[in-house]
Design an enzyme around this catalytic site. Structure first.
Site, PDB file in Angstrom:
ATOM      1  N   GLU A  89       0.986  -1.605  -0.089  1.00 38.77           N
ATOM      2  CA  GLU A  89      -0.639   0.031  -0.286  1.00 38.77           C
ATOM      3  C   GLU A  89       0.709   1.067   0.160  1.00 38.77           C
ATOM      4  O   GLU A  89       1.355   2.323   1.453  1.00 38.77           O
ATOM      5  CB  GLU A  89      -0.797   0.030   1.226  1.00 38.77           C
ATOM      6  CG  GLU A  89      -2.192  -1.316   1.351  1.00 38.77           C
ATOM      7  CD  GLU A  89      -2.928  -1.033   2.508  1.00 38.77           C
ATOM      8  OE1 GLU A  89      -2.865   0.139   3.320  1.00 38.77           O
ATOM      9  OE2 GLU A  89      -4.397  -1.533   2.438  1.00 38.77           O
ATOM     10  N   GLU A 113      -6.148  -7.250  -0.594  1.00 44.44           N
ATOM     11  CA  GLU A 113      -7.220  -7.341   0.665  1.00 44.44           C
ATOM     12  C   GLU A 113      -8.308  -6.809   0.725  1.00 44.44           C
ATOM     13  O   GLU A 113      -7.954  -5.858  -0.144  1.00 44.44           O
ATOM     14  CB  GLU A 113      -4.902  -6.047   1.080  1.00 44.44           C
ATOM     15  CG  GLU A 113      -5.546  -6.193   2.983  1.00 44.44           C
ATOM     16  CD  GLU A 113      -4.327  -5.104   3.928  1.00 44.44           C
ATOM     17  OE1 GLU A 113      -3.362  -5.790   3.948  1.00 44.44           O
ATOM     18  OE2 GLU A 113      -5.036  -4.240   3.894  1.00 44.44           O
TER      19      GLU A 113
HETATM   20  C1  DCB Z   1      -3.836  -1.732   5.911  1.00 43.05           C
HETATM   21  C2  DCB Z   1      -2.525  -2.780   5.555  1.00 43.05           C
HETATM   22  C3  DCB Z   1      -2.112  -3.176   7.036  1.00 43.05           C
HETATM   23  C4  DCB Z   1      -2.987  -2.685   7.935  1.00 43.05           C
HETATM   24  C5  DCB Z   1      -4.892  -2.443   7.471  1.00 43.05           C
HETATM   25  C6  DCB Z   1      -6.090  -2.319   8.192  1.00 43.05           C
HETATM   26  O1  DCB Z   1      -3.703  -0.878   5.828  1.00 43.05           O
HETATM   27  F1  DCB Z   1      -2.470  -2.920   4.603  1.00 43.05           F
HETATM   28  O2  DCB Z   1      -1.203  -3.225   7.389  1.00 43.05           O
HETATM   29  O3  DCB Z   1      -3.599  -3.983   8.449  1.00 43.05           O
HETATM   30  O4  DCB Z   1      -4.838  -2.406   6.436  1.00 43.05           O
HETATM   31  O5  DCB Z   1      -5.714  -1.414   8.401  1.00 43.05           O
HETATM   32  C7  DCB Z   1      -3.162  -3.543  10.166  1.00 43.05           C
HETATM   33  C8  DCB Z   1      -3.772  -4.504  10.961  1.00 43.05           C
HETATM   34  C9  DCB Z   1      -3.534  -3.645  12.746  1.00 43.05           C
HETATM   35  C10 DCB Z   1      -2.167  -3.036  12.723  1.00 43.05           C
HETATM   36  C11 DCB Z   1      -1.801  -1.985  11.544  1.00 43.05           C
HETATM   37  C12 DCB Z   1      -0.488  -1.583  12.088  1.00 43.05           C
HETATM   38  O6  DCB Z   1      -5.231  -4.411  10.981  1.00 43.05           O
HETATM   39  O7  DCB Z   1      -3.823  -4.277  13.725  1.00 43.05           O
HETATM   40  O8  DCB Z   1      -1.773  -2.635  13.745  1.00 43.05           O
HETATM   41  O9  DCB Z   1      -1.487  -2.800  10.396  1.00 43.05           O
HETATM   42  O10 DCB Z   1       0.373  -2.496  11.724  1.00 43.05           O
HETATM   43  C13 DCB Z   1      -4.534   0.506   5.323  1.00 43.05           C
HETATM   44  C14 DCB Z   1      -5.577   0.831   5.032  1.00 43.05           C
HETATM   45  C15 DCB Z   1      -6.423   1.615   4.547  1.00 43.05           C
HETATM   46  C16 DCB Z   1      -6.271   2.763   4.689  1.00 43.05           C
HETATM   47  C17 DCB Z   1      -4.795   3.271   6.015  1.00 43.05           C
HETATM   48  C18 DCB Z   1      -4.422   1.735   6.247  1.00 43.05           C
HETATM   49  N1  DCB Z   1      -7.191   4.111   4.435  1.00 43.05           N
HETATM   50  N2  DCB Z   1      -3.097   2.681   7.372  1.00 43.05           N
HETATM   51  O11 DCB Z   1      -7.787   3.383   3.587  1.00 43.05           O
HETATM   52  O12 DCB Z   1      -6.795   5.068   5.313  1.00 43.05           O
HETATM   53  O13 DCB Z   1      -2.895   3.397   7.448  1.00 43.05           O
HETATM   54  O14 DCB Z   1      -3.274   1.372   8.163  1.00 43.05           O
END
Ligand code: DCB
Length: 344
Positions: free
Chosen positions: A173, A263
């Site tokens: 991402e 994902e």
């Molecule tokens: C993505 C990432 C993934 C993340 C998930 C959920 O991030 F590819 O690594 O996973 O979506 O946020 C999360 C875990 C958490 C952990 C965190 C950091 O579920 O437990 O604490 O990673 O390792 C996204 C997806 C979309 C957006 C932002 C994020 N968005 N983000 O649309 O704003 O910032 O992580």
């Protein structure tokens, strides 16, 4: 009279036999079919034509699977026991090995690579597809670790490129205001793709898109040229992303690129809140309509709502989780993958 009736029956059964063979429907959503053939034995070498993912026979296919959590956090699940159990109990056709680069991942602790190679070797043995995910996240610009990515993917392609099971996801991402398609992601992708293609002529390569793999429309306006079997990632979280992101996907498809949802979560974009079941089902209908493959985030027991395990469920890494060890999201996704919930 009896004879005519029997003849009629024979003709009818022969006809339905021919029809069901040519339709291939009964098998398309199975990790292992009723004759014991695995999905990789049936589909073989995947390829891309226009917007479609095709099997070796040239038929459009949609794969469905599960993503690991960050392998540096919960790598104990990236093993043959768990992957086999997901294949057999969840009907999982594809496993994604999410190797973070930052946050204590590969860049600072390269030993996590063994969780990826264990995943790939299990998938080859079990006849399912596997994604090697270079999971950039807090390091939003893929060029930060481009050199390491080129080295890593060269090694993976060298070791496993001959297996049809393998799919490369070269930047999970990309994100950040200054991280654009033209200035950052595309040049990075061209460098990594060149390194992979020097060693693996044909396995699918999936390229991330800016804004956490949402700007597929922008990538589609200036796609990567000169290579076959390239796809682009589209990521969604059902509690955060809806029709506006689907519209971007449709624009991308109308511009002719192929998408893969490497994902997606039933929660909000944080990985928490929800579960947004109705919104997820709507997304899955959309993906089915366009025949887009998807992978659910993620196999974790940390207790966030997108995770498929209940908080604190068994940590031994053997799989075989009972219903009470699954989260709400886990039970929901499992039913869909087992074809017990129909996607319309
Ligand atoms: C993505 C990432 C993934 C993340 C998930 C959920 O991030 F590819 O690594 O996973 O979506 O946020 C999360 C875990 C958490 C952990 C965190 C950091 O579920 O437990 O604490 O990673 O390792 C996204 C997806 C979309 C957006 C932002 C994020 N968005 N983000 O649309 O704003 O910032 O992580």
């Amino acid at each position: 009279m009896r004879k005519t009736f029997c003849c009629l029956l024979l003709v009818l059964s022969a006809l339905t036999g021919i029809l069901s063979c040519s339709k291939d429907d009964s098998d398309t959503r199975l990790s292992v079919d009723r004759w014991g053939k695995t999905v990789v034995e049936r589909y073989g070498q995947l390829k891309v034509s226009g917007t479609q993912l095709l099997n070796a026979a040239g038929r459009p296919v949609q794969l469905r699977g599960v993503s690991s959590f960050g392998l540096q956090y919960e790598g104990q699940y990236a093993n043959e026991d768990v992957i086999r159990w997901l294949r057999d109990d969840w009907n999982m056709q594809i496993w994604r090995a999410a190797m973070y680069t930052a946050e204590g991942g590969y860049i600072s602790r390269s030993a996590v690579k063994s969780r990826v190679t264990d995943s790939v070797e299990a998938a080859i043995k079990l006849g399912i597809y596997v994604i090697i995910d270079w999971h950039i996240l807090s390091d939003g610009d893929p060029r930060i670790y481009q050199k390491q990515a080129v080295e890593f993917f060269s090694e993976m392609a060298e070791r496993y490129g001959q297996y049809p099971n393998l799919i490369y996801e070269i930047c999970n991402e990309p994100n950040g205001r200054d991280v654009t398609w033209a200035g950052s992601v595309k040049p990075y992708a061209e460098a990594v793709i060149a390194a992979i293609r020097a060693r693996d002529p044909d396995n699918i390569i999936i390229v991330g898109t800016p804004t956490w793999s949402q700007d597929v429309d922008i990538a589609a306006a200036s796609p990567i040229t000169g290579y076959e079997n390239i796809m682009y990632s589209l990521h969604f979280y059902a509690g955060t992303h809806g029709s506006a992101l689907q519209r971007k996907a449709e624009i991308a498809l109308s511009r002719g690129i192929a998408l893969f949802v490497t994902e997606c979560g039933t929660s909000q974009a944080t990985g928490n809140d929800g579960v947004y079941e109705a919104e997820t089902l709507q997304w899955f209908s959309f993906l089915q309509k366009h025949n887009i493959s998807w992978i659910n985030w993620s196999l974790t027991n940390k207790g966030e709502s997108s995770g498929i395990l209940a908080k604190g469920a068994d940590r031994t890494g053997k799989g075989h989780w009972t219903d009470s060890e699954l989260s709400q999201s886990g039970k929901f996704i499992r039913k869909i993958m087992r074809n017990e919930t129909q996607i319309k």
